[in-house]
Write a protein that holds these residues in place. Structure first.
Motif, short mmCIF file in Angstrom:
data_model
loop_
_atom_site.label_atom_id
_atom_site.label_comp_id
_atom_site.label_asym_id
_atom_site.label_seq_id
_atom_site.Cartn_x
_atom_site.Cartn_y
_atom_site.Cartn_z
N CYS A 67 -10.79 -33.49 -9.22
CA CYS A 67 -11.59 -33.43 -7.76
C CYS A 67 -11.36 -34.74 -7.00
N TYR A 107 -16.72 -26.08 -10.09
CA TYR A 107 -16.94 -26.81 -9.07
C TYR A 107 -17.24 -28.48 -9.52
N GLN A 157 -16.52 -35.66 0.93
CA GLN A 157 -15.98 -34.47 0.74
C GLN A 157 -15.42 -34.43 -0.67
N LEU A 158 -15.58 -33.34 -1.40
CA LEU A 158 -14.81 -33.12 -2.61
C LEU A 158 -13.84 -32.06 -2.78
N VAL A 159 -12.74 -31.95 -3.13
CA VAL A 159 -11.79 -30.97 -3.00
C VAL A 159 -11.07 -30.72 -4.47
N GLU A 160 -11.45 -29.58 -5.09
CA GLU A 160 -10.92 -29.42 -6.45
C GLU A 160 -9.38 -28.81 -6.25
N GLY A 193 -17.78 -29.41 -3.92
CA GLY A 193 -16.70 -28.98 -3.72
C GLY A 193 -16.57 -27.33 -3.50
#
Length: 124
Positions: A21, A93, A2-5, A115
């Motif tokens: 990220c 992204y 999982q990627l979160v910016e 993300g």
């Protein structure tokens, strides 16, 4: 993965922002990690990428202004954006492509984790 910016926002032309990220786990082996952006009414484009060999490639439009980097644990990804221009306004992204590197990193279809995006707005 999982990627979160994070780190997006509004800034005046000439200013700077640093995007982060955060990855849910370390990425090992062969991979591409990149930043992409999409402006309203335009197609998503690659901004910069780094691969598992440490090679970094930038789009011509951001060369010498943006810097992509990765922490030593090969987990989180960063994009330092300097000398921002109004044309940099877009949703940004983060993406990861596991199992590929090198020339494959130029292709959006290589990236199998994305993300949710963070908005960058540059006012002139």
């Amino acid at each position: 993965v999982q990627l979160v910016e994070s780190g997006g926002g509004s800034v005046q032309a000439g200013g700077s922002l640093r995007l982060t990220c955060a990855a849910s786990r370390n990425i090992y082996g062969t991979y591409c990690m990149g930043w992409f952006r999409q402006a309203p009414g335009k197609e998503r484009e690659r901004v910069a990428h780094i691969d598992s060999n440490g090679f970094t490639i930038y789009a011509d439009s951001v060369k010498d202004r943006f810097t992509i980097s990765q922490d030593n644990a090969k987990k989180d990804l960063y994009l330092q954006m300097n000398s921002l221009k109004s044309e940099d306004t877009a949703e940004y992204y983060c993406a990861a492509g596991v199992g590929r590197s090198g020339g494959y990193c130029f292709r959006q279809e290589t990236y199998n984790y994305w993300g949710q995006g963070t908005q960058v707005t540059v006012s002139s």
